[in-house]
Design an enzyme around this catalytic site. Sequence first.
Site, short mmCIF file in Angstrom:
data_model
loop_
_atom_site.label_atom_id
_atom_site.label_comp_id
_atom_site.label_asym_id
_atom_site.label_seq_id
_atom_site.Cartn_x
_atom_site.Cartn_y
_atom_site.Cartn_z
N LYS A 13 31.68 45.14 -112.94
CA LYS A 13 31.94 46.24 -112.02
C LYS A 13 33.27 46.03 -111.66
CE LYS A 13 29.19 43.87 -109.32
NZ LYS A 13 28.48 42.87 -109.85
N ARG A 88 24.44 44.15 -101.42
CA ARG A 88 24.02 43.30 -102.35
C ARG A 88 22.69 42.86 -101.93
NH1 ARG A 88 28.83 41.07 -105.05
NH2 ARG A 88 28.07 39.26 -106.33
N ARG A 127 35.48 33.34 -118.43
CA ARG A 127 36.56 34.29 -117.54
C ARG A 127 37.64 33.53 -117.17
NH1 ARG A 127 34.07 38.48 -113.01
NH2 ARG A 127 32.93 36.57 -112.55
N ARG A 159 37.71 30.65 -112.09
CA ARG A 159 36.93 30.78 -110.47
C ARG A 159 36.07 29.70 -110.43
NH1 ARG A 159 34.96 36.74 -109.71
NH2 ARG A 159 32.78 35.98 -108.82
N ARG A 170 23.82 32.36 -108.81
CA ARG A 170 24.34 33.61 -108.62
C ARG A 170 23.40 34.84 -109.38
NH1 ARG A 170 30.00 33.46 -110.97
NH2 ARG A 170 30.25 35.59 -110.35
P1 ADP Z 1 30.42 38.58 -108.80
O1 ADP Z 1 29.58 40.00 -108.66
O2 ADP Z 1 30.62 38.40 -110.44
O3 ADP Z 1 29.33 37.56 -108.44
P2 ADP Z 1 31.93 38.95 -106.77
O4 ADP Z 1 33.53 38.73 -106.76
O5 ADP Z 1 31.54 40.29 -106.49
O6 ADP Z 1 31.64 38.34 -108.06
O7 ADP Z 1 31.24 38.08 -105.74
C1 ADP Z 1 31.75 36.43 -105.50
C2 ADP Z 1 30.84 35.92 -104.66
O8 ADP Z 1 31.49 36.43 -103.35
C3 ADP Z 1 29.58 35.94 -104.59
O9 ADP Z 1 28.85 35.14 -105.26
C4 ADP Z 1 29.21 36.08 -103.20
O10 ADP Z 1 29.26 34.57 -102.69
C5 ADP Z 1 30.20 36.70 -102.42
N1 ADP Z 1 29.97 38.06 -102.26
C6 ADP Z 1 30.40 39.16 -102.87
N2 ADP Z 1 29.96 40.02 -102.07
C7 ADP Z 1 29.20 39.88 -101.18
C8 ADP Z 1 28.17 40.66 -100.52
N3 ADP Z 1 28.16 42.09 -100.56
N4 ADP Z 1 27.08 40.08 -99.78
C9 ADP Z 1 27.34 38.65 -99.58
N5 ADP Z 1 28.10 38.03 -100.40
C10 ADP Z 1 29.14 38.60 -101.33
#
Ligand code: ADP
Length: 313
Positions: A13, A88, A127, A159, A170
């Site tokens: 994404k 999410r 990554r 990360r 996740r």
């Molecule tokens: P990915 O989609 O690969 O998990 P992101 O960078 O989008 O990576 O998200 C990293 C972390 O940030 C998630 O595992 C979560 O802990 C938090 N996070 C991101 N977006 C949200 C959201 N919309 N609601 C709750 N937590 C979020």
Amino acid sequence: MRIVLLGAPGSGKGTQAQRLQAKFAVSQVSSGDLLRDAVARQTELGLQAKAAMEAGQLVSDEIVLGLIRERLSQPDAKNGFILDGFPRNSEQAGALAKLLNEIGQPLEAVLLMDVSKPVLIKRMTGRRICRNCGSVFNVESLPDGVSACERCGGELYQRPDDKEDVITKRLEVYQSQTKPLIEHYKQLGLLKSIKGEGDLDQITARMEAALAPAAPVQKKAAAPAAKPTKSKPARKPRAVTKPAKKAAKTKTTARVAKQPAKKTGKKSAVKAKKAKKTTLRKPAKKAGKALKRATKKKTLKKKSVKKKAVRKK
Ligand code: ADP
């Protein structure tokens, strides 16, 4: 363009949002980036979010919504946005719809990036990110022993939530909380799905094709293809008698022509109905006049007969 990118962690994404952002001059709004920035700056919200992020759990809706609301209120978001990582769960989806309604910027599409689990795991475990410029790499494509960014020389790091045990968590969270949004947006008629595996450029092209009706640039490009076929019925492909290349071309034309041809069919049906009405109406009018004339003649004849009779008397 006002869209949401939906997909499992590691589905690409972020990478694709950056590409679309550059191409369509709209802003990528990544909840993950906003959270990581808050963590790095050690803000109050960042400190609260850190533990959940490192455990692969969702950060509270309240924190994330606050960040998104603030981000979408910035001037650049008025030109459109690509939401990446948000919403999410169903609460976030509801809150987003309400917020976008308030600011009169409803969603145009939700694009689902479909990637198989083994590919997701491979992408996330491999990554590496540049601490300096944020460029994303994968150990699979990095030359052996390289640990610096090829763009700026910055240090590459992994990360903390890209470690295998956190990745598992996740993916579980995605399965139970985010995946139901697919059905939700399908019901709203907003969902478009593309295969998120393969060459990066190809994936971007698939996304652009899927978004074509939502993006004005694509709309313009698509219009001439449909135009010439508008008034003509679709030609049947003569694939059997033509050489392969020509046959393929004809096939495509036929596919493109299918819809407009249908429309033309409808239109001509309406036209035919109208024509029928007018052609029916005209003779009817003529017939009416003729009838009037005949009646007049008859009455005149009757009168003259009467007159003759009176004269005889
Ligand atoms: P990915 O989609 O690969 O998990 P992101 O960078 O989008 O990576 O998200 C990293 C972390 O940030 C998630 O595992 C979560 O802990 C938090 N996070 C991101 N977006 C949200 C959201 N919309 N609601 C709750 N937590 C979020």
